[in-house]
Design an enzyme around this catalytic site. Structure first.
Site, short mmCIF file in Angstrom:
data_model
loop_
_atom_site.label_atom_id
_atom_site.label_comp_id
_atom_site.label_asym_id
_atom_site.label_seq_id
_atom_site.Cartn_x
_atom_site.Cartn_y
_atom_site.Cartn_z
N ASN A 215 16.38 21.41 -19.77
CA ASN A 215 16.05 20.86 -18.46
C ASN A 215 17.04 20.58 -16.90
OD1 ASN A 215 15.23 18.91 -16.38
ND2 ASN A 215 13.48 19.91 -18.53
N ASP A 284 7.58 21.61 -20.79
CA ASP A 284 6.14 21.59 -21.13
C ASP A 284 5.79 21.98 -22.42
OD1 ASP A 284 5.37 21.40 -19.27
OD2 ASP A 284 6.07 23.55 -18.39
N LYS A 294 21.09 21.32 -39.85
CA LYS A 294 21.22 23.29 -37.99
C LYS A 294 20.99 24.20 -38.63
CE LYS A 294 25.76 24.03 -35.62
NZ LYS A 294 27.01 24.95 -36.01
N PRO A 310 2.00 17.10 -24.27
CA PRO A 310 1.46 16.03 -23.92
C PRO A 310 1.65 16.37 -22.26
CG PRO A 310 2.34 14.85 -25.05
CD PRO A 310 2.67 15.71 -25.33
N ASP A 311 0.57 16.40 -21.44
CA ASP A 311 0.71 16.20 -19.54
C ASP A 311 0.87 14.68 -20.07
OD1 ASP A 311 0.69 15.97 -17.27
OD2 ASP A 311 0.72 18.24 -16.99
N ILE A 312 1.93 14.12 -19.63
CA ILE A 312 2.56 12.72 -19.81
C ILE A 312 1.33 12.33 -18.37
CG2 ILE A 312 3.75 10.68 -18.88
CD1 ILE A 312 5.67 12.71 -20.63
N PHE A 328 5.36 14.92 -9.24
CA PHE A 328 6.38 15.72 -8.98
C PHE A 328 5.89 16.87 -8.93
CE2 PHE A 328 10.43 13.08 -6.68
CZ PHE A 328 10.06 12.49 -6.36
N LYS A 342 -1.60 21.12 -8.14
CA LYS A 342 -1.15 20.10 -9.83
C LYS A 342 -2.32 18.84 -8.75
CE LYS A 342 2.87 22.19 -10.92
NZ LYS A 342 4.01 22.48 -11.00
N LYS A 346 -4.53 17.74 -12.02
CA LYS A 346 -4.57 16.74 -12.70
C LYS A 346 -4.77 15.63 -12.10
CE LYS A 346 0.05 18.24 -14.44
NZ LYS A 346 1.77 17.95 -14.05
O1 C5P Z 1 3.09 20.41 -14.08
P1 C5P Z 1 4.27 19.76 -13.80
O2 C5P Z 1 5.07 19.91 -14.77
O3 C5P Z 1 5.25 21.12 -12.72
O4 C5P Z 1 4.29 19.08 -13.55
C1 C5P Z 1 5.17 18.52 -12.57
C2 C5P Z 1 4.79 16.64 -12.96
O5 C5P Z 1 4.03 16.37 -14.11
C3 C5P Z 1 5.41 15.76 -13.27
O6 C5P Z 1 5.46 14.41 -12.13
C4 C5P Z 1 6.36 15.43 -14.18
O7 C5P Z 1 6.52 14.32 -14.72
C5 C5P Z 1 4.55 15.33 -14.47
N1 C5P Z 1 4.50 15.81 -15.87
C6 C5P Z 1 4.14 14.86 -17.46
N2 C5P Z 1 3.93 15.65 -18.16
C7 C5P Z 1 4.44 17.53 -18.30
C8 C5P Z 1 4.41 17.71 -17.48
C9 C5P Z 1 4.91 17.17 -16.55
O8 C5P Z 1 4.10 14.19 -17.03
N3 C5P Z 1 4.49 17.58 -20.09
#
Ligand code: C5P
Length: 415
Positions: A215, A284, A294, A310-312, A328, A342, A346
């Site tokens: 991104n 995501d 390749k 995973p959502d860190i 953020f 959010k 979260k």
């Molecule tokens: O849900 P969204 O991606 O918009 O949330 C953004 C926040 O979540 C940011 O702080 C980003 O660093 C964190 N994030 C994360 N792991 C993910 C997706 C988002 O830590 N897989």
């Protein structure tokens, strides 16, 4: 210790014989890797030329509030005072004459320097320089008390022999000392003794050895947050996705590529962290399987199967005990509403929301943030990312200490 590296310093020069030292001061600030812009008053130009200050600062000098006052082509636009006020990380007026101190005490804005001092959210400091009688005059002392009361820093003056032949207080501090005091303005100590983990940058999710999903995050905001936390006294670990930025001076940096790698690095180090700030733009989804070789062009259409990463941030907030967790939210619409959702889903302590679009947020140098938590919303107006990061760290430090106080007093009152 604070530093001037990458700081944007607006140097105000007012009319006094010590103005000849302002050129040396500008040079020293630049030697310390600060960016310097200069505003001179009309009176200052009687003592030192704008050309000298332009040469040592590397930028045209700003002198006028209104276009028609300028006799020659001038730097900037009619909104100079607002642009400069936002640009600055700190304003230092050196020398500050008795007349300027009087105007600053009253909040007068009839010239560019006065207007900028009023319009800026950045710290302002003055280095007075004047004859000792003028310094000792009760009117000057009353002005100084008013200025200090308004939160302006007063550097010096020193004492000694003066240009007018008198001996006593009123000499401007030497440029090296002013540069040191200015750097100290940035060292707040608000996070002294704490450990902060910051994620930054994009992630890269490999499709094959040559291609990937990523991104537009440059990492600038996260790096600025890491720098600001270090400057506030924290021990900082920065876990960064691929960026073109050099490692911040005072943070330990771990470079990762994909979201899973970032997740693992965070969890390896989070246990002794007091604060976690997730600034990274984490993908995501990632391809189910990165191809070993390749991919070749074949059919007209190609379907890429993706799985969730995973959502860190959420995984850190779910730890028992969890550090103070800040996320953020980059949103293209319904900023506050989406960010608040959010914050809740979260289970964060705080979320910093910014609008992104073609010309906003990613890759640009100016940004605006809404800081949202259960107590309410605080807006940090558009400013450079370094200044924004410092303001964010100040806010986080306040909330972190408040939360710790509440927790400690609950524990103390537990039967
Ligand atoms: O849900 P969204 O991606 O918009 O949330 C953004 C926040 O979540 C940011 O702080 C980003 O660093 C964190 N994030 C994360 N792991 C993910 C997706 C988002 O830590 N897989």
């Amino acid at each position: 210790m604070g530093t001037l590296i990458n700081k944007r310093i607006l140097l105000g020069v007012t009319g006094g014989i010590a103005a000849y030292k302002s050129a040396d001061l500008a040079r020293r600030l630049r030697d310390a890797d600060a960016e310097v812009r200069v505003i001179m008053t009309q009176a200052a130009a009687e003592f030192i030329t704008p050309l000298t200050m332009q040469a040592v600062s590397g930028h045209p000098v700003h002198m006028h509030l209104f276009d028609h006052e300028a006799r020659e082509p001038r730097a900037g636009t009619a909104l100079d005072h607002i642009d400069l006020a936002r640009w600055a990380d700190a304003v230092l007026v050196a020398p500050a004459s008795a007349n300027f101190l009087a105007r600053l005490a009253q909040g007068r804005a009839e010239d560019l320097l006065g207007a900028v001092c009023l319009a800026t959210a950045a710290p302002v400091a003055v280095a007075p320089a004047m004859n000792r009688q003028m310094w000792d005059n009760p009117a000057t002392q009353a002005n100084l008390a008013a200025i200090r009361g308004n939160g302006v820093g007063v550097f010096g003056p020193g004492a000694g022999s003066q240009a007018c032949g008198d001996v006593g207080p009123g000499r401007m501090l030497e440029p090296a000392e002013l540069a040191r005091l200015l750097a100290e303005l940035f060292a707040t100590g608000e996070l002294a003794g704490l450990t902060v983990v910051v994620t930054a940058g994009p992630t890269w999710e490999a499709i094959d050895p040559a291609r990937g999903l990523t991104n537009r995050s440059s990492g600038k905001m996260g790096y600025a947050v890491a720098e600001a936390a270090a400057e506030a006294g924290a021990r900082v670990l920065l876990i960064s996705g691929p960026t073109a930025l050099p490692d911040p001076e005072r943070a330990r940096t771990i470079r990762v590529t994909g979201a899973r790698e970032m997740h693992d690095a965070v969890h390896q180090h989070i246990h002794d962290a007091h604060i976690f700030i997730g600034v990274a733009a984490v993908a995501d989804y990632r391809p189910v399987q990165a191809a070993a070789a390749k991919l070749k062009k074949q059919d007209e259409a190609l379907t890429l199967e993706l799985v969730r990463n995973p959502d860190i941030l959420a995984s850190v907030a779910a730890l028992q005990p969890a550090p103070f967790t800040v996320g953020f939210a980059a949103e293209t619409e319904n900023l506050e509403q989406n960010a608040r959702a959010k914050l809740e889903s979260k289970r964060l302590d705080l979320i910093a929301a910014n609008e992104v679009g073609a010309d906003r947020g990613f890759g640009v140098d100016e940004n605006r943030l809404l800081l949202i938590d259960r107590a309410g919303v605080t807006e940090l107006p558009a400013q450079g990312k370094a200044a924004l990061a410092r303001a964010l760290i100040h806010h986080i430090a306040g909330r972190y200490h408040e939360k710790s106080r509440i927790k400690n007093s609950r524990q103390a009152h537990r039967p």
